[in-house]
Design an enzyme around this catalytic site. Structure first.
Site, PDB file in Angstrom:
ATOM      1  CB  ALA A 107      28.946  30.127 -63.636  1.00  0.00           C
ATOM      2  N   GLY A 133      23.711  27.586 -65.435  1.00  0.00           N
ATOM      3  CA  GLY A 133      23.510  27.276 -64.022  1.00  0.00           C
ATOM      4  C   GLY A 133      22.198  27.802 -63.487  1.00  0.00           C
ATOM      5  CD  GLU A 178      23.470  23.048 -64.785  1.00  0.00           C
ATOM      6  OE1 GLU A 178      23.929  21.923 -65.070  1.00  0.00           O
ATOM      7  OE2 GLU A 178      24.190  24.062 -64.635  1.00  0.00           O
ATOM      8  CD  GLU A 233      25.764  25.182 -69.153  1.00  0.00           C
ATOM      9  OE1 GLU A 233      25.519  25.370 -67.961  1.00  0.00           O
ATOM     10  OE2 GLU A 233      24.874  24.976 -70.010  1.00  0.00           O
TER      11      GLU A 233
END
Length: 197
Positions: free
Chosen positions: A66, A109, A112, A132
């Site tokens: 992100a 992310g 991911e 995170e």
């Protein structure tokens, strides 16, 4: 203005999708999420596209996840789409295989996104992780359930709980990635000996 996501046909039935924010380590902002969703829509509709390769621009990062600058400015909701979730991709139903061509770090992310692809090919210098937890956050875009499916449970939990990185050689050893290649071969045609995706 430079496009945040580039789409290009690189072989008869192969489309390359590139996250194009190298100065931001290919971090996902609203433009990236919309661009990837658009790429999914276009490739799903095109019968001549049989496989899609997803990579990042530059030599440092596949994606660092992100865009925290966008999030801090109140743009967090734009980092996902209704159909695809984060990056317009991680929860999107698709009928065609997507290969992550990981050209650097795939963190948070970015990891991911790679996990949401069907196959992962990476360069020797690549690394994967969901850091995170080091910021008091959780890997909520699929990392918490996809990592334990892709790795031995103890290794997956270690990454999730410590936020540490997994280098490409260990990722190959544990089966997270399908193939490890030199940088120069990352986007080679599959039919070439020793080729990439």
């Amino acid at each position: 203005m430079t496009e945040a996501v580039l789409t290009k046909k690189i072989a008869e039935h192969v489309t390359l999708v590139t996250i194009n924010r190298p100065d931001a380590r290919n971090a996902v902002n609203g433009d990236v999420a919309q661009g990837i969703e658009r790429a999914v829509n276009e490739t799903e509709k095109d019968p001549n596209v049989w496989v899609v390769i997803l990579t990042g621009s530059g030599d440092i990062a596949f994606s660092a996840g992100a865009d925290l600058k966008a999030v801090s400015q109140g743009g967090g909701a734009a980092l996902g789409t209704q159909q695809g979730g984060f990056a317009g991709f991680v929860h999107r139903a698709r009928t065609k295989p997507w290969i992550a061509a990981v050209n650097g770090v795939a963190l948070a992310g970015g990891c991911e996104i790679a996990l949401a692809c069907d196959l992962i090919v990476a360069i020797d210098e690549a690394a994967f992780g969901v850091p995170e937890v080091k910021r008091g956050l959780v890997a909520g875009a699929g990392g918490l359930y996809r990592l334990p499916r892709a790795l031995p449970k103890a290794i997956a939990l270690e990454l999730i709980m410590t936020g540490d990185r997994l280098d490409a050689k260990r990722a190959l050893h544990y089966g997270l990635i399908n193939r490890l290649v030199p940088r120069a071969q990352l986007l080679d045609k599959p039919s070439e000996p020793g080729g990439g995706p």
